[in-house]
Structure formats: C-alpha cells, structure tokens
Design a protein around this motif. Structure first.
Motif, short mmCIF file in Angstrom:
data_model
loop_
_atom_site.label_atom_id
_atom_site.label_comp_id
_atom_site.label_asym_id
_atom_site.label_seq_id
_atom_site.Cartn_x
_atom_site.Cartn_y
_atom_site.Cartn_z
N ASN A 60 -0.33 -0.21 -4.03
CA ASN A 60 0.88 0.31 -4.67
C ASN A 60 1.49 -0.84 -5.49
O ASN A 60 2.47 -1.46 -5.08
CB ASN A 60 1.86 0.82 -3.63
N GLU B 91 -3.77 3.09 -0.34
CA GLU B 91 -4.22 2.55 -1.63
C GLU B 91 -3.19 1.54 -2.14
O GLU B 91 -2.02 1.56 -1.74
CB GLU B 91 -4.37 3.69 -2.65
N CYS C 230 6.32 -2.09 1.53
CA CYS C 230 4.92 -2.45 1.28
C CYS C 230 3.96 -1.57 2.06
O CYS C 230 2.74 -1.84 2.07
CB CYS C 230 4.69 -3.92 1.64
N GLY C 231 4.49 -0.53 2.71
CA GLY C 231 3.63 0.38 3.45
C GLY C 231 3.11 -0.23 4.74
O GLY C 231 3.56 -1.28 5.18
N PHE D 167 0.85 -1.20 0.00
CA PHE D 167 0.00 0.00 0.00
C PHE D 167 0.88 1.24 0.00
O PHE D 167 2.03 1.22 0.46
CB PHE D 167 -0.90 0.04 1.24
N ASP D 168 0.31 2.35 -0.51
CA ASP D 168 1.03 3.63 -0.44
C ASP D 168 0.67 4.34 0.86
O ASP D 168 -0.01 3.79 1.73
CB ASP D 168 0.72 4.49 -1.67
N SER E 25 3.20 -0.89 -8.05
CA SER E 25 4.53 -0.65 -8.63
C SER E 25 5.63 -1.37 -7.86
O SER E 25 6.73 -1.57 -8.38
CB SER E 25 4.83 0.85 -8.68
N VAL E 26 5.33 -1.78 -6.62
CA VAL E 26 6.32 -2.49 -5.80
C VAL E 26 6.49 -3.94 -6.26
O VAL E 26 7.56 -4.53 -6.10
CB VAL E 26 5.88 -2.46 -4.31
#
Length: 302
Positions: free
Chosen positions: A25, A23, A273-274, A18-19, A27-28
C-alpha cells in the motif's frame, strides 16, 4: 562515493505498509515521509528487518524504495537494505538502489547458507557493494536474526581492502565491547550506527553519533531528547528518557516485538501500515484495545 557525508542523529527503520489483502500500500508512504521529516529524521532505513525485507519479493522491495526516495524529496537520506540470501538478488537490489536515487545501501549476512569466516562474508558482499559503488555501503550486523556472529572489527578491516565504498556497520547487537572496538578502528575510520534502541545511551557514550531504530518512528521526541542530552553531557536527562524508551519496548515485546507490535502502534498514531505478512499473526481488535490501554498507562500518547 559521491557527496559522502557521515550520518548523525536518528535514522528510522521504516515499516512496509500493506493493505487488507496483504499487498503493498504505497499510498501510505507520502504521509509517512512527512511525519519522518517533521520528526527531524536524518534518514530512513528501508526494507530492513522492521520493513519485513525477506517477506517481500525483489520487485516489491524496488517499488517500496522508489516510493520512499520520491516521498523523501531530499528532506532526509534514504538507505536501502539490499541484503538477501541469494547473492544475485542482492546485486540486483544494490544496482537498483543506486539507479533509484538512494543515498546509501546496507546488507545483512545471508542467513540460510551462512558464511563460515570473515573472508567468506567479505567475498559475499564484494559484488553487492560494487553494484552500488557510488554509494556508501554498511554491513548490517544482526546476529540474533542472521545467526552470523563473525568479528565485526575484523570484517571492517578486511572488508575495506576489497570494498572501497565500505563506510561502516549498522551494529544491532548488545556486545558493547565489540561495538567500541569498531568505533576505535583506525582512529574512528568507520561509522558505527547504533541498532538497539533500548540501550542508545550506552552506544552514544561509547562514541556512536547515529542510530537506526524502529521505535524512532513513534518515539522520536524521546530519542531526539537522548541525542541532545548526550551531546551536552546531561546524563540525568538521558537516563530518564532512556527509561521511557525501555517502558515502550517492554510493552511491544508483549505483542510480538518491534515489527508486529510496532506496526500496530503506527496505526494507533495515524499511519496505518496494515498487518505484517505471515508467519506473523494478524493483529486483533482486542489486541489493539489492550495495546492502547498499556501505552496509556505509561503516558505514551502524552
């Protein structure tokens, strides 16, 4: 089932990134997948407990799976957890997993309105497994989370009569007698994927050949060593490595367990990963500092 091969070795239960706003993410995931491939993973288990599955919407779970299938690029298998409290959501997720290119599906029991018998559990899973009929289906047995503690061996025997693609169980429970019973059914007909990282050696000694774990993400050398040691009957090495695993688990328990604490470790090793979604409390900078210090004290980064 198309091109069905039994699982062997490490399957990482992945974290959902998550960002800062909570939300997805995605892109990780490509970099994350590269790490899993380099670590020698047989596969990844996507949107399970570690992946906060029931904290995600159906559409989010679909997006995460699609990102993993693309990032894996055939380097390792992708197993989609499609369990849900709503049977129609499970059916939708299973059908999507097959269409998206997943290699297998798995589902835990519903945990709000619970099945009262093995027959109830089988009946719940029949349409879900059928929606991904070309893929192996694994019953994700985790009574500590679902509150469903029905006899797994009985489920496998009865389930196979109605679920042709039932391959076995992801056995996340410490009842090793029951695990052995499942392994012995019909001369080893069913796969039993070991689910408790801190007692992996016990599961392998009983006959399991594959495991699904969250700590595999950041302790792959330890678990790869355990698998190799057990294959060669080097119990002394396996025991030493298992103690290293236990030491790590003892640390993450202090920080909210394998999901919250494990996600923080991922950030410390370069895969951010937030934070976890609520109801988990966000990780503080002080906690990151203390976590790093505790991990250094057990030589984790070495």
């Amino acid at each position: 089932m198309k091109n069905y091969q039994r699982l062997k070795g490490m399957v990482a239960a992945t974290f959902t990134p998550f960002d800062a706003n909570g939300e997805l993410n995605l892109s990780v995931i490509p970099h994350y997948a590269d790490l899993m491939a380099a670590a020698g993973m047989t596969g990844v288990f996507v949107c399970g407990t570690t992946g906060e599955s029931l904290s995600l919407t159906v559409e989010e779970r679909k997006s995460v799976l699609e990102a993993w299938v693309k990032a894996a690029d055939g380097r390792f298998k992708v197993i989609a957890h499609v369990g849900a409290n709503a049977i129609r959501e499970g059916i939708e997720l299973a059908a999507h997993a097959q269409q998206a290119g997943a290699d297998a599906v798995s589902a835990m029991a519903p945990s709000f309105f619970k099945p009262a018998s093995v027959k109830d559990l089988v009946d719940f899973f029949v349409p879900i497994a059928s929606a991904a009929s070309e893929l192996p289906f694994y019953y994700y047995n985790m009574p500590s989370m679902t509150g469903v503690s029905l006899p797994v061996a009985e489920f496998l025997l009865e389930g196979k009569k109605a679920i042709p693609n039932l391959a076995g169980t992801k056995f996340t429970h410490n009842n090793l007698m029951e695990m052995k019973d499942c392994l012995a059914l019909n001369n080893g007909e069913f796969e039993v994927l070991h689910g408790y990282d801190e007692i992996l050696t016990a599961g392998l000694a009983l006959g399991a050949v594959a495991g699904v774990g969250s700590t595999y993400n950041y302790c792959s050398d330890i678990y790869n060593g355990i698998f190799k040691a057990m294959e060669t009957n080097d119990l002394a090495t396996a025991r030493l490595l298992q103690q290293q695993s236990v030491n790590v688990v003892k640390v993450i328990i202090k920080y909210g367990g394998g999901v919250r604490g494990g996600k923080a470790i991922m950030k410390l090793i370069g895969i951010d990963c937030g934070d976890c979604r609520k109801p988990f409390t966000p990780f503080s900078e002080e906690e990151y500092k203390n976590l790093k210090t505790e991990l250094e004290s057990i030589h984790f980064f070495n």
